[in-house]
Write a protein that holds these residues in place. Sequence first.
Motif, PDB file in Angstrom:
ATOM      1  N   HIS A  59       9.530 -12.731 -27.642  1.00  0.00           N
ATOM      2  CA  HIS A  59       8.731 -12.226 -26.525  1.00  0.00           C
ATOM      3  C   HIS A  59       7.419 -12.982 -26.493  1.00  0.00           C
ATOM      4  N   ARG A  60       7.097 -13.515 -25.318  1.00  0.00           N
ATOM      5  CA  ARG A  60       5.815 -14.168 -25.098  1.00  0.00           C
ATOM      6  C   ARG A  60       4.868 -13.180 -24.426  1.00  0.00           C
ATOM      7  N   LYS A  61       3.725 -12.947 -25.039  1.00  0.00           N
ATOM      8  CA  LYS A  61       2.776 -11.965 -24.510  1.00  0.00           C
ATOM      9  C   LYS A  61       2.455 -12.261 -23.051  1.00  0.00           C
ATOM     10  N   ILE A  62       2.526 -11.221 -22.238  1.00  0.00           N
ATOM     11  CA  ILE A  62       2.304 -11.348 -20.804  1.00  0.00           C
ATOM     12  C   ILE A  62       0.850 -11.054 -20.437  1.00  0.00           C
ATOM     13  N   MET A  63       0.308  -9.970 -20.952  1.00  0.00           N
ATOM     14  CA  MET A  63      -1.056  -9.544 -20.602  1.00  0.00           C
ATOM     15  C   MET A  63      -2.059 -10.168 -21.569  1.00  0.00           C
ATOM     16  N   VAL A  64      -2.227 -11.480 -21.472  1.00  0.00           N
ATOM     17  CA  VAL A  64      -3.150 -12.180 -22.368  1.00  0.00           C
ATOM     18  C   VAL A  64      -4.584 -11.963 -21.905  1.00  0.00           C
ATOM     19  N   HIS A  65      -5.513 -11.947 -22.865  1.00  0.00           N
ATOM     20  CA  HIS A  65      -6.930 -11.814 -22.541  1.00  0.00           C
ATOM     21  C   HIS A  65      -7.467 -13.175 -22.105  1.00  0.00           C
ATOM     22  N   PRO A  66      -8.172 -13.230 -20.999  1.00  0.00           N
ATOM     23  CA  PRO A  66      -8.719 -14.520 -20.544  1.00  0.00           C
ATOM     24  C   PRO A  66      -9.904 -14.942 -21.399  1.00  0.00           C
ATOM     25  N   GLY A  67     -10.322 -16.174 -21.216  1.00  0.00           N
ATOM     26  CA  GLY A  67     -11.531 -16.649 -21.884  1.00  0.00           C
ATOM     27  C   GLY A  67     -11.287 -17.055 -23.319  1.00  0.00           C
ATOM     28  N   LEU A  68     -12.327 -16.896 -24.133  1.00  0.00           N
ATOM     29  CA  LEU A  68     -12.306 -17.429 -25.491  1.00  0.00           C
ATOM     30  C   LEU A  68     -11.254 -16.767 -26.369  1.00  0.00           C
ATOM     31  N   GLU A  69     -10.981 -15.466 -26.148  1.00  0.00           N
ATOM     32  CA  GLU A  69     -10.075 -14.764 -27.051  1.00  0.00           C
ATOM     33  C   GLU A  69      -8.672 -15.374 -27.037  1.00  0.00           C
ATOM     34  N   GLU A  70      -8.087 -15.487 -25.850  1.00  0.00           N
ATOM     35  CA  GLU A  70      -6.723 -15.997 -25.749  1.00  0.00           C
ATOM     36  C   GLU A  70      -6.600 -17.019 -24.630  1.00  0.00           C
ATOM     37  N   GLY A  71      -7.685 -17.738 -24.362  1.00  0.00           N
ATOM     38  CA  GLY A  71      -7.652 -18.737 -23.314  1.00  0.00           C
ATOM     39  C   GLY A  71      -6.676 -19.865 -23.590  1.00  0.00           C
ATOM     40  N   TRP A  72      -6.293 -20.038 -24.835  1.00  0.00           N
ATOM     41  CA  TRP A  72      -5.329 -21.078 -25.210  1.00  0.00           C
ATOM     42  C   TRP A  72      -3.906 -20.713 -24.779  1.00  0.00           C
ATOM     43  N   SER A  73      -3.659 -19.418 -24.489  1.00  0.00           N
ATOM     44  CA  SER A  73      -2.296 -18.914 -24.329  1.00  0.00           C
ATOM     45  C   SER A  73      -1.897 -18.805 -22.860  1.00  0.00           C
ATOM     46  N   THR A  74      -0.735 -19.344 -22.529  1.00  0.00           N
ATOM     47  CA  THR A  74      -0.138 -19.174 -21.208  1.00  0.00           C
ATOM     48  C   THR A  74       0.631 -17.844 -21.187  1.00  0.00           C
ATOM     49  N   PRO A  75       0.419 -16.987 -20.189  1.00  0.00           N
ATOM     50  CA  PRO A  75       1.146 -15.707 -20.150  1.00  0.00           C
ATOM     51  C   PRO A  75       2.654 -15.910 -20.061  1.00  0.00           C
ATOM     52  N   GLY A  76       3.375 -15.092 -20.779  1.00  0.00           N
ATOM     53  CA  GLY A  76       4.822 -15.071 -20.623  1.00  0.00           C
ATOM     54  C   GLY A  76       5.209 -14.413 -19.313  1.00  0.00           C
ATOM     55  N   GLU A  77       6.471 -14.563 -18.961  1.00  0.00           N
ATOM     56  CA  GLU A  77       6.938 -14.033 -17.672  1.00  0.00           C
ATOM     57  C   GLU A  77       8.177 -13.161 -17.794  1.00  0.00           C
ATOM     58  N   THR A  78       8.772 -13.101 -18.982  1.00  0.00           N
ATOM     59  CA  THR A  78      10.102 -12.500 -19.114  1.00  0.00           C
ATOM     60  C   THR A  78      10.058 -11.213 -19.928  1.00  0.00           C
ATOM     61  N   ILE A  79      10.716 -10.194 -19.406  1.00  0.00           N
ATOM     62  CA  ILE A  79      10.975  -8.964 -20.143  1.00  0.00           C
ATOM     63  C   ILE A  79      12.477  -8.882 -20.375  1.00  0.00           C
TER      64      ILE A  79
END
Length: 257
Positions: A113-133
């Motif tokens: 599972h790729r996290k969908i509701m990622v925090h923007p900015g410095l916390e999780e700005g590196w992460s692209t939101p997932g799309e699949t459930i």
Amino acid sequence: MLTRVSLLHISPKPGEITHNRKLIEMGILRSADLGATWIITPELAVCGYFFSDVVGTDWIPSASDEWLGRLQTLASSRKLNLIICQPERDAATGNLHNTAYVIDSMGKIAGKHRKIMVHPGLEEGWSTPGETIQPVLIDGVNVGILICADIYEGQLAMQHKDKGAQLLICPAAWGAKYGPGDRWERRTLEASIPLWVCNRTGTEKNVDWIGGESVVSKDGRRLLSHSGMQNSLLIFDWDMSLMELESKHFQVYQLIG
């Protein structure tokens, strides 16, 4: 059918990948020795939450990572089901994701599972939101995986329910200052399925997880809960046939590392 579960309630050190992996392996082996066959790590257990401040993102591997391969061999040899939280580099797109891998007792990566509701900015700005459930089949049980903020609102849990999930598992890095309130319990009422939350502990930057709770919840009630500053294994027994908790409390074992 009783299943023994271990939640690794640990404090990853930001950017210290080797240290954190050793801690996880130690937790897996000790959990297995204690009879656990389902072993779950918290969100970003391999790297810590603010890892990018320390080591950047170039190190992030794809699913063919050598270390995950070692865990696959371990899972197969000890008949373990593992949920391992490690950032992922998509081999096709190069996108980075906050990912939970499911390694089953046959040693296969049964899903992720790729996290969908990622925090923007410095916390999780590196992460692209997932799309699949998509629930993952683990030893005959359809399991919906959601990572931390994915469970803040109810729609993603309900999507898992609609796709046949019988159990929700949530690896988390949910700090104590802005706690979940009754959200975890509400998700179990809305979806009518139980929830296990494997949260972390420790501190990084200005975030305190020491009061953060790891939880077992069902039917709108919090059945088990643990918080504390020590790296710990939280062991409980679960009846997979009835989807019922068999333990009256967590068995807590300190993990030195």
